[in-house]
Design a protein around this motif. Structure first.
Motif, PDB file in Angstrom:
ATOM      1  N   ASP A   1      32.427   1.788  36.688  1.00 52.36           N
ATOM      2  CA  ASP A   1      32.359   3.410  36.748  1.00 52.36           C
ATOM      3  C   ASP A   1      32.899   3.582  38.158  1.00 52.36           C
ATOM      4  O   ASP A   1      33.353   4.861  38.223  1.00 52.36           O
TER       5      ASP A   1
ATOM      6  N   ARG B   1      36.753   2.807  32.030  1.00 49.27           N
ATOM      7  CA  ARG B   1      35.751   3.557  33.050  1.00 49.27           C
ATOM      8  C   ARG B   1      34.294   3.225  32.802  1.00 49.27           C
ATOM      9  O   ARG B   1      33.591   3.085  33.684  1.00 49.27           O
TER      10      ARG B   1
ATOM     11  N   ALA C   1      36.580   6.009  38.113  1.00 50.99           N
ATOM     12  CA  ALA C   1      36.799   7.279  38.144  1.00 50.99           C
ATOM     13  C   ALA C   1      37.419   8.055  39.436  1.00 50.99           C
ATOM     14  O   ALA C   1      38.354   8.694  39.381  1.00 50.99           O
TER      15      ALA C   1
ATOM     16  N   VAL D   1      39.064   9.950  33.142  1.00 51.30           N
ATOM     17  CA  VAL D   1      38.039   9.344  33.712  1.00 51.30           C
ATOM     18  C   VAL D   1      36.885  10.260  34.287  1.00 51.30           C
ATOM     19  O   VAL D   1      35.969   9.768  34.712  1.00 51.30           O
TER      20      VAL D   1
END
Length: 225
Positions: A193, A189, A196, A33
């Motif tokens: 976003d 991911r 991560a 990630v």
């Protein structure tokens, strides 16, 4: 037919061996990630390489020798615990780093080395190759359905141990996991976003837990000697 059955059984066994949550998958998740699929795959390859090394050592009888030396085993476990705590700190720190335009943090991936070193000090992998692994290497036949259900289904699912098909399937299953697991994490991911840093922190927490447990295990062994 038995060769195909053995190959498929080995693949399933390899997946079952690689998939459970643990320090190796924590590192794979962190690398995937934060740095992308190739970094996650390299981390998985590090753990798989250690498994192959244990496989060779099991063939040579070295794994059984290590298990007979409590002080050496305790030292290995202790080193593994310290390394896990160190890598946990790194994972938590990297979770807050800035990201490049490609969406991955700056810096070279060290996942292969981290996973490889941790796997070499992992008592569970040593124990696996000392027990189950040795059994897989010895020539024989296991009638899985007969063992689980009864003689009425004997011969329907026979696995031949100590054969190339079983070993190819075993490492093939591991290969499927270290390829597919990072891909799934990277895909997730890209959709979210924010996943991560969450995965990085969870990986760090998991590594801390295993690190503390490994140090406790090492201390207990040294106390008992």
């Amino acid at each position: 037919m038995s060769t195909l059955t053995t190959l498929l059984a080995g693949t399933v066994f390899g997946l079952a061996l690689a998939a459970p949550p643990g320090p190796m998958n924590a590192i794979i998740a962190e690398e995937s990630v934060l740095r992308g699929w190739d970094a996650g795959f390299k981390a998985g390859l590090g753990a798989a390489t250690a498994d192959f090394a244990f496989f060779v050592l099991a063939l040579l009888g070295v794994v059984a020798f290590v298990e007979q030396l409590p002080l050496l085993r305790a030292a290995m476990v202790g080193v593994g615990g310290v390394l896990m705590l160190y890598f946990a700190y790194g994972a938590a720190t990297e979770a807050t780093e800035t990201f490049t335009a490609e969406g991955t943090p700056e810096g070279e991936s060290k996942g292969f080395r981290k996973a490889f070193v941790l796997a070499l000090t992992n008592p569970y992998q040593i124990l696996f190759w000392l027990t189950v692994g040795v059994g897989l290497l010895e020539a024989g036949r296991i009638d899985l359905l007969a063992e689980a259900v009864g003689a009425s289904v004997a011969g329907l699912l026979v696995v031949e141990t100590g054969t190339p098909a079983l070993l190819v399937g075993l490492f093939g299953g591991i290969g499927i996991w270290i390829t597919g697991f990072p891909a799934a994490l990277v895909a997730a991911r890209r959709r979210v976003d924010r996943l991560a840093p969450v995965v990085a922190y969870l990986s760090a927490a998991l590594l801390v837990g295993f690190g503390v447990f490994f140090l406790y295990d090492a201390a207990t062994t040294l106390t008992a000697v």
